[in-house]
Design an enzyme around this catalytic site. Structure first.
Site, mmCIF file in Angstrom:
data_model
loop_
_atom_site.group_PDB
_atom_site.id
_atom_site.type_symbol
_atom_site.label_atom_id
_atom_site.label_comp_id
_atom_site.label_asym_id
_atom_site.label_seq_id
_atom_site.Cartn_x
_atom_site.Cartn_y
_atom_site.Cartn_z
ATOM 1 N N TYR A 160 0.817 -1.213 0.000
ATOM 2 C CA TYR A 160 0.000 0.000 0.000
ATOM 3 C C TYR A 160 0.852 1.266 0.000
ATOM 4 O O TYR A 160 0.324 2.365 0.028
ATOM 5 C CB TYR A 160 -0.926 0.029 1.217
ATOM 6 C CG TYR A 160 -1.982 -1.044 1.157
ATOM 7 C CD1 TYR A 160 -3.294 -0.718 0.839
ATOM 8 C CD2 TYR A 160 -1.668 -2.371 1.385
ATOM 9 C CE1 TYR A 160 -4.258 -1.703 0.767
ATOM 10 C CE2 TYR A 160 -2.622 -3.358 1.300
ATOM 11 C CZ TYR A 160 -3.918 -3.010 0.992
ATOM 12 O OH TYR A 160 -4.866 -3.979 0.905
ATOM 13 N N LYS A 227 3.177 -13.955 5.767
ATOM 14 C CA LYS A 227 3.433 -14.866 4.646
ATOM 15 C C LYS A 227 4.949 -15.056 4.552
ATOM 16 O O LYS A 227 5.558 -14.989 3.484
ATOM 17 C CB LYS A 227 2.826 -14.233 3.388
ATOM 18 C CG LYS A 227 2.666 -15.127 2.223
ATOM 19 C CD LYS A 227 1.658 -16.227 2.395
ATOM 20 C CE LYS A 227 1.862 -17.246 1.299
ATOM 21 N NZ LYS A 227 1.478 -18.590 1.607
ATOM 22 N N ASP A 282 -2.225 -18.075 4.753
ATOM 23 C CA ASP A 282 -3.197 -18.974 4.122
ATOM 24 C C ASP A 282 -3.750 -19.959 5.140
ATOM 25 O O ASP A 282 -4.944 -20.278 5.142
ATOM 26 C CB ASP A 282 -2.595 -19.694 2.905
ATOM 27 C CG ASP A 282 -1.172 -20.118 3.122
ATOM 28 O OD1 ASP A 282 -0.281 -19.274 2.968
ATOM 29 O OD2 ASP A 282 -0.939 -21.278 3.478
ATOM 30 N N ASP A 306 -6.106 -6.628 5.282
ATOM 31 C CA ASP A 306 -7.207 -6.179 4.436
ATOM 32 C C ASP A 306 -8.123 -7.370 4.128
ATOM 33 O O ASP A 306 -9.345 -7.325 4.342
ATOM 34 C CB ASP A 306 -6.601 -5.606 3.137
ATOM 35 C CG ASP A 306 -7.600 -4.807 2.333
ATOM 36 O OD1 ASP A 306 -8.777 -4.744 2.723
ATOM 37 O OD2 ASP A 306 -7.202 -4.249 1.293
#
Ligand code: NAP
Length: 423
Positions: A160, A227, A282, A306
């Protein structure tokens, strides 16, 4: 300053201050509000009635909010010719805590977004989204009641940051050539490229806020969601820096999963301790579906946050009721997370739950816990009585459909029940 956008500051109120690491809240705090566009008008009118009634009931006139309207969105444009007046940003800075309804995103370039501007000007580095189930709300999952967590999403970094170059531009080609020349990293020449910056300071302050929140609100699990298995030096670093904060700054309360498995704990989190663990993003999406009750506070970088915030809110059936705040230690802006739903504007129809629950967050931040609890309990009671707005009524067999204003009246009626004292 005694006026912003030509509107006088309420004479009977005082500004909230920030001293010694905390908000200092007078009994008549001036709180700027932006009612919002479209359905925001109905929602704000209804919410304000509930807020004032809850404060009156909790404090019998000793405390009262001095609401102060500041302009943004369509109202600002029609009165002042600008979507986001500088005065509105300045008022948010001066009064520190503010609340807003949804705003239209104007079509066309060159228009400042309120959220982006405030985030940058006030450095509101955390997007905080509590996700909790209220019995009776229709949900797509079997056990929505298992979810009660608060997501702290980093708000200023990650993809972002806005450092992106369109495919085929000289900038993109230059960057691709640079990476090849300097680092031997090959990128297909017909690529767009973006940069994902994540800093030690940006990550640590977010995790610090999450752990402090857990400690203050007696939640005993904080999970770092990342991640890092793929993006080792950004997402993986976020995880490592998060563990560092836990160890170096909260070593007296935080335990890792490894430590917890050993004696004397043997898997049981003792009172006053907080388990700090991490999950790959995930896997976390599966976990919140299958074992949501194992998570209480989540700290995560911007993009994961988000996705995760909306996925979790959908599970409790509450996208239209999900509250949120953009905050730092020194400033907080509470807001509806849904949009302006323009087709229902001024029809007195939509659900004010998102602004109401944002108000609950706001009152907790002020330290006015009794008012916050009263609103939340009244909301829960009203939903349990199946007295709801159209969006929930259409999914709840046997429910009574209320207008926005009637829903507010039902909540105020339900404020009447005794509110338990808070420790
Ligand atoms: P939206 O305003 O969130 O509305 C989409 C749909 O969500 C509505 O048609 C309605 O569904 C449901 N909904 C939203 N709020 C509701 C409420 N309070 N009660 C009951 N149902 C509600 O999204 P949009 O139509 O994409 O966006 C409209 C405008 O809002 C755009 O200008 C957008 O940029 C802006 N926006 C602002 C914010 C913000 O200020 N935070 C956030 C998102 C979007 P049904 O029709 O199925 O009943």
């Amino acid at each position: 300053m005694r006026s912003f956008n030509g509107i006088s500051v309420p004479a009977e109120g005082e500004a909230i201050e920030y001293r010694d690491g905390r908000f200092v809240v007078p009994d008549r705090p001036i709180i700027p509000f932006i009612e919002g566009d479209g359905t925001g008008r109905d929602i704000w009118a209804a919410s304000r009635r509930v807020f004032d009634a809850a404060v009156r009931q909790a404090y019998g006139g000793k405390r009262q909010v001095a609401w102060y309207e500041v302009l943004a969105g369509e109202k600002a444009f029609s009165k002042l010719g600008t979507w986001l007046p500088d005065d509105t940003v300045e008022a948010a800075r001066q009064f520190r805590i503010a609340i807003k309804g949804p705003l239209t995103t104007p079509v066309g370039g060159g228009i400042r977004s309120l959220n982006v501007t405030l985030r940058q000007v006030l450095d509101l580095y955390a997007c905080v989204r509590p996700v909790k189930y209220y019995p009776g709300v229709p949900s797509p999952v079997l056990h929505p009641e298992r979810m009660d967590l608060v997501i702290f999403r980093e708000n200023t970094e990650d993809v972002y940051a806005g450092i992106e170059f369109r495919e085929g531009t000289p900038e993109a080609q230059k960057l691709i050539a640079f990476l090849d020349r300097e680092f031997g990293k090959k990128i297909k020449p017909d690529s767009g490229v973006g940069i994902k910056p994540m800093s030690v300071s940006g990550s640590k302050r977010l995790v610090r806020m999450g752990i402090e929140y857990a400690r203050e609100h007696k939640r005993n699990r904080v999970t770092l969601v990342h991640k890092g298995n793929i993006q080792k030096f950004t997402e993986g670093a976020f995880r490592d820096w998060g563990y560092q904060v836990a160890k170096e700054e909260f070593g007296d309360v935080c335990l890792t999963e490894e430590e917890l498995a050993q004696p004397p704990y043997n898997g049981q989190i003792p009172a006053g301790k907080i388990l700090i663990n991490d999950r790959i993003a995930d896997s976390m999406f599966q976990q919140v579906l299958t074992r949501a009750d194992e998570y209480q506070v989540v700290c995560t970088p911007n993009l994961n946050g988000d996705y995760l915030s909306d996925a979790c809110a959908a599970q409790v059936g509450g996208l239209g009721m999900a509250p949120g705040a953009n905050m730092s230690r020194e400033y907080a802006f509470f807001e509806a997370t849904h949009g302006t739903a323009p087709k229902y504007a001024d029809k007195d129809m939509v659900n004010p739950g998102s602004v109401l629950l944002s108000g609950v967050m706001m009152f907790h931040t002020l330290g006015w816990h009794e008012a916050a609890d009263a609103i939340e309990q009244a909301l829960a009671r009203t939903i349990a009585q199946k007295r709801v707005t159209y969006d929930l009524e259409r999914l709840m067999p046997g429910a009574t459909r209320l207008k926005t204003s009637e829903f507010a009246s039902a909540l105020i009626e339900n404020l009447g029940a005794a509110v338990p004292a808070r420790a």
